[in-house]
Design a protein around this motif. Sequence first.
Motif, PDB file in Angstrom:
ATOM      1  N   ALA A  23      -3.271 -89.080 -42.280  1.00  0.00           N
ATOM      2  CA  ALA A  23      -3.546 -90.587 -41.901  1.00  0.00           C
ATOM      3  C   ALA A  23      -3.059 -90.906 -40.519  1.00  0.00           C
ATOM      4  O   ALA A  23      -3.866 -91.709 -39.996  1.00  0.00           O
ATOM      5  CB  ALA A  23      -2.386 -91.371 -42.957  1.00  0.00           C
ATOM      6  N   ASN A  26      -6.149 -90.016 -38.375  1.00  0.00           N
ATOM      7  CA  ASN A  26      -7.256 -90.951 -38.583  1.00  0.00           C
ATOM      8  C   ASN A  26      -6.915 -92.464 -37.988  1.00  0.00           C
ATOM      9  O   ASN A  26      -7.822 -92.819 -37.268  1.00  0.00           O
ATOM     10  CB  ASN A  26      -7.472 -91.062 -40.122  1.00  0.00           C
ATOM     11  CG  ASN A  26      -8.759 -91.728 -40.537  1.00  0.00           C
ATOM     12  OD1 ASN A  26      -9.634 -91.775 -39.878  1.00  0.00           O
ATOM     13  ND2 ASN A  26      -8.944 -92.231 -41.870  1.00  0.00           N
ATOM     14  N   ASN A  70      -9.865 -90.596 -44.547  1.00  0.00           N
ATOM     15  CA  ASN A  70      -9.451 -91.587 -45.521  1.00  0.00           C
ATOM     16  C   ASN A  70      -9.469 -91.526 -46.972  1.00  0.00           C
ATOM     17  O   ASN A  70      -8.683 -91.567 -47.862  1.00  0.00           O
ATOM     18  CB  ASN A  70     -10.059 -92.842 -45.111  1.00  0.00           C
ATOM     19  CG  ASN A  70      -9.442 -94.156 -45.643  1.00  0.00           C
ATOM     20  OD1 ASN A  70      -8.125 -94.209 -45.658  1.00  0.00           O
ATOM     21  ND2 ASN A  70      -9.914 -95.063 -46.719  1.00  0.00           N
ATOM     22  N   HIS A 109      -4.529 -97.402 -48.221  1.00  0.00           N
ATOM     23  CA  HIS A 109      -5.951 -96.288 -47.800  1.00  0.00           C
ATOM     24  C   HIS A 109      -7.073 -97.232 -48.570  1.00  0.00           C
ATOM     25  O   HIS A 109      -8.220 -97.267 -48.247  1.00  0.00           O
ATOM     26  CB  HIS A 109      -5.801 -95.210 -48.511  1.00  0.00           C
ATOM     27  CG  HIS A 109      -4.790 -94.254 -47.419  1.00  0.00           C
ATOM     28  ND1 HIS A 109      -5.289 -93.884 -46.304  1.00  0.00           N
ATOM     29  CD2 HIS A 109      -3.509 -93.722 -47.470  1.00  0.00           C
ATOM     30  CE1 HIS A 109      -4.449 -93.350 -45.421  1.00  0.00           C
ATOM     31  NE2 HIS A 109      -3.390 -92.963 -46.342  1.00  0.00           N
ATOM     32  N   THR A 112      -8.141 -99.883 -46.574  1.00  0.00           N
ATOM     33  CA  THR A 112      -8.875 -99.278 -45.211  1.00  0.00           C
ATOM     34  C   THR A 112     -10.065 -99.308 -45.586  1.00  0.00           C
ATOM     35  O   THR A 112     -11.179 -99.602 -44.842  1.00  0.00           O
ATOM     36  CB  THR A 112      -8.346 -98.173 -44.855  1.00  0.00           C
ATOM     37  OG1 THR A 112      -6.724 -98.306 -44.270  1.00  0.00           O
ATOM     38  CG2 THR A 112      -9.062 -97.502 -43.586  1.00  0.00           C
ATOM     39  N   MET A 177      -4.537 -98.933 -40.961  1.00  0.00           N
ATOM     40  CA  MET A 177      -4.395 -97.519 -40.786  1.00  0.00           C
ATOM     41  C   MET A 177      -3.088 -97.225 -40.608  1.00  0.00           C
ATOM     42  O   MET A 177      -2.756 -96.351 -41.050  1.00  0.00           O
ATOM     43  CB  MET A 177      -5.555 -96.883 -40.126  1.00  0.00           C
ATOM     44  CG  MET A 177      -7.030 -97.253 -40.559  1.00  0.00           C
ATOM     45  SD  MET A 177      -8.252 -96.563 -39.339  1.00  0.00           S
ATOM     46  CE  MET A 177      -8.468 -94.971 -39.922  1.00  0.00           C
TER      47      MET A 177
END
Length: 190
Positions: A23, A26, A70, A109, A112, A177
């Motif tokens: 995470a 990302n 993700n 998530h 996102t 995020m």
Amino acid sequence: MASPASDPLWFFTPVQIATTVIAGMNCGASALQSPLTWPMLQYVDVPIHYVGRQTENLLHGSEMIFPPFNGICTLANLVLSGFAYYNRDRTDTYASAKLPLTALAFGLHVATTVYTLTIMAPYNEKLKVASRELNRGVDRVGKPGEEGTDGQKKSAEAFRDAQVRWKTLNYGRGIVMLSAAIANAMALKA
């Protein structure tokens, strides 16, 4: 707390470490696109078709990396939340402390994904379409700086507008995020 050998949730820590790192990667890679990469692609001195081609390559590359990252975090946090919920009443586990944080990380998530699909993806497509139009017939246009077709002029304008909007919207995605990465880290510590 139970010993590691008898802990029914022995896999929580390794999975949480993985989701926290993924995470964070990302978030960092996506969020850094706006302040670092995109300004370089907005110079007006660079011929727009080169910028378009580079942007198309950047978007293609990010679509190959960010969604799987993700997805891994979303699925992992869903599984962790399920196991934490199932074991929440056991006194020999820390599941009740981790449940709200893993559920929050899962929700972030998912947020996102929703943000990317509903807000960012249409701008990705606008940029790709404009880039293809800019690259069409570039060899016939002549030297860089010479005027192209009316379609290319409109595409250049649409491309620049979409670039600015994409950059701004990407900060919003970066915040979601980052929140997911923080929730993962907090769940790891709980």
